[in-house]
Design a protein around this motif. Structure first.
Motif, PDB file in Angstrom:
ATOM      1  N   UNK A 137       0.851  -1.186   0.000  1.00  9.76           N
ATOM      2  CA  UNK A 137       0.000   0.000   0.000  1.00  9.76           C
ATOM      3  C   UNK A 137       0.893   1.244   0.000  1.00  9.76           C
ATOM      4  N   UNK A 138       0.614   2.181  -0.914  1.00 10.44           N
ATOM      5  CA  UNK A 138       1.464   3.355  -1.050  1.00 10.44           C
ATOM      6  C   UNK A 138       1.091   4.495  -0.112  1.00 10.44           C
ATOM      7  N   UNK A 139      -0.182   4.637   0.239  1.00  3.99           N
ATOM      8  CA  UNK A 139      -0.574   5.819   1.004  1.00  3.99           C
ATOM      9  C   UNK A 139       0.096   5.910   2.367  1.00  3.99           C
ATOM     10  N   UNK A 140       0.255   4.806   3.106  1.00  4.12           N
ATOM     11  CA  UNK A 140       1.029   4.914   4.356  1.00  4.12           C
ATOM     12  C   UNK A 140       2.472   5.357   4.108  1.00  4.12           C
ATOM     13  N   UNK A 141       3.042   4.945   2.978  1.00  2.00           N
ATOM     14  CA  UNK A 141       4.398   5.361   2.630  1.00  2.00           C
ATOM     15  C   UNK A 141       4.457   6.857   2.332  1.00  2.00           C
ATOM     16  N   UNK A 142       3.444   7.362   1.616  1.00  2.00           N
ATOM     17  CA  UNK A 142       3.387   8.803   1.347  1.00  2.00           C
ATOM     18  C   UNK A 142       3.403   9.589   2.652  1.00  2.00           C
ATOM     19  N   UNK A 143       2.623   9.099   3.612  1.00  2.00           N
ATOM     20  CA  UNK A 143       2.499   9.812   4.891  1.00  2.00           C
ATOM     21  C   UNK A 143       3.795   9.737   5.692  1.00  2.00           C
ATOM     22  N   UNK A 144       4.359   8.536   5.762  1.00  2.00           N
ATOM     23  CA  UNK A 144       5.534   8.321   6.613  1.00  2.00           C
ATOM     24  C   UNK A 144       6.779   8.987   6.043  1.00  2.00           C
ATOM     25  N   UNK A 145       7.010   8.866   4.745  1.00  2.00           N
ATOM     26  CA  UNK A 145       8.253   9.332   4.143  1.00  2.00           C
ATOM     27  C   UNK A 145       8.163  10.746   3.579  1.00  2.00           C
ATOM     28  N   UNK A 146       6.960  11.163   3.157  1.00  2.00           N
ATOM     29  CA  UNK A 146       6.822  12.444   2.459  1.00  2.00           C
ATOM     30  C   UNK A 146       5.933  13.442   3.192  1.00  2.00           C
ATOM     31  N   UNK A 147       5.266  13.017   4.266  1.00  2.00           N
ATOM     32  CA  UNK A 147       4.378  13.917   4.995  1.00  2.00           C
ATOM     33  C   UNK A 147       3.141  14.304   4.212  1.00  2.00           C
ATOM     34  N   UNK A 148       2.755  13.492   3.226  1.00  2.00           N
ATOM     35  CA  UNK A 148       1.589  13.774   2.393  1.00  2.00           C
ATOM     36  C   UNK A 148       0.480  12.786   2.744  1.00  2.00           C
ATOM     37  N   UNK A 149      -0.681  13.315   3.138  1.00  2.00           N
ATOM     38  CA  UNK A 149      -1.783  12.477   3.602  1.00  2.00           C
ATOM     39  C   UNK A 149      -2.935  12.540   2.604  1.00  2.00           C
ATOM     40  N   UNK A 150      -3.321  11.400   2.093  1.00  2.00           N
ATOM     41  CA  UNK A 150      -4.470  11.308   1.193  1.00  2.00           C
ATOM     42  C   UNK A 150      -5.738  11.229   2.035  1.00  2.00           C
ATOM     43  N   UNK A 151      -6.659  12.135   1.757  1.00  2.00           N
ATOM     44  CA  UNK A 151      -7.903  12.216   2.530  1.00  2.00           C
ATOM     45  C   UNK A 151      -9.105  11.764   1.706  1.00  2.00           C
ATOM     46  N   UNK A 152      -9.104  12.058   0.416  1.00  2.00           N
ATOM     47  CA  UNK A 152     -10.246  11.707  -0.425  1.00  2.00           C
ATOM     48  C   UNK A 152      -9.751  11.422  -1.832  1.00  2.00           C
ATOM     49  N   UNK A 153     -10.625  10.873  -2.660  1.00  2.00           N
ATOM     50  CA  UNK A 153     -10.244  10.566  -4.035  1.00  2.00           C
ATOM     51  C   UNK A 153     -11.488  10.509  -4.907  1.00  2.00           C
ATOM     52  N   UNK A 154     -11.302  10.836  -6.164  1.00  2.00           N
ATOM     53  CA  UNK A 154     -12.332  10.657  -7.190  1.00  2.00           C
ATOM     54  C   UNK A 154     -11.870   9.554  -8.129  1.00  2.00           C
TER      55      UNK A 154
END
Length: 243
Positions: free
Chosen positions: A168-185
């Motif tokens: 899963x990439x989203x936990x990696x985005x948060x942990x390594x890049x400080x970017x949090x996905x909240x919603x998506x289309x």
């Protein structure tokens, strides 16, 4: 008492809503963490419980917070992998539902092509990171993905060892890049497999594919990821619960 600095013309609950959202965006409270109780927030900001509750109700309705019965209110953690199960049959040979394994095939920095720039709302040619990923179950390829990220936000992705990428990439985005996905289309379309897609998915060239195009957003509704996931049409399913 903490003063809320915001547009004084807005109702108090809206100003508190904006203040709480800003604290979440700046990672004071991270996904999966509890925020202070309504009573604590009311005391901190000198507001009534009703005003605090109304502000929290707004954030719950927006999918930013979630109430957990008997536990409190938490910053919502995105769970977008479930959409794949809604659209594709991801099962092992025994019939067990499985999260597909991931294999990064390519990772490169390129000037943003027009389609990626439009999706990410950045100027064409701005540096982006392109990931090519294959998703498999028991070694059988099921999805071929192209992922585009704004380099200025995700530069750390280029420094991660290939073996450190999780399924899963989203936990990696948060942990390594400080970017949090909240919603998506997401948008579903149909196309035929080109030579490369057919080779990756072990299909005949021209075989029908289902394409899930997703734009993922942060808390401020800024697009931070654009991806296209392609899978064989004979594994496609659609599940919707209507109440």
């Amino acid at each position: 008492m903490t003063e809320i600095i915001s547009d004084a013309r807005l109702p108090l609950y809206q100003r508190l809503r904006d203040h709480l959202a800003e604290r979440i965006a700046s990672h004071v409270w991270r996904p999966g963490e509890a925020i202070p109780t309504e009573a604590e927030l009311a005391a901190t900001h000198g507001l009534s419980i009703g005003t605090v509750r109304k502000a929290i109700d707004c954030l719950v309705a927006e999918g930013i917070l979630e109430r957990q019965q008997g536990r409190g209110t938490y910053v919502r953690r995105a769970r977008f992998n479930s959409s794949l199960f809604r659209f594709f049959r991801f099962q092992s040979e025994s019939g067990e539902r499985r999260v597909p394994q991931s294999r990064i095939l390519r990772r490169k920095e390129v000037p943003a092509p027009s389609a990626a720039a439009s999706a990410l709302r950045i100027p064409p040619g701005e540096p982006v990171i392109n990931l090519s990923r294959l998703r498999l179950i028991d070694g059988v390829p099921l999805l071929a993905e192209e992922i585009w990220l704004q380099r200025s936000r995700f530069a750390a992705i280029m420094e991660i060892d290939s073996g450190d990428f999780s399924d899963l990439l989203y936990p990696l985005y948060e942990e390594r890049c400080g970017q949090v996905v909240v919603s998506a289309d997401e948008v579903l379309t149909v196309e035929t497999a080109n030579t490369m897609q057919a080779r990756l998915l072990r299909l005949e060239a021209g075989a029908p594919l289902i394409v899930i195009e997703r734009i993922a957003y942060d808390l401020e509704r800024r697009p931070i990821e654009w991806r296209r996931s392609r899978g064989p049409a004979d594994r496609f399913r659609y599940h919707a619960e209507i109440r």
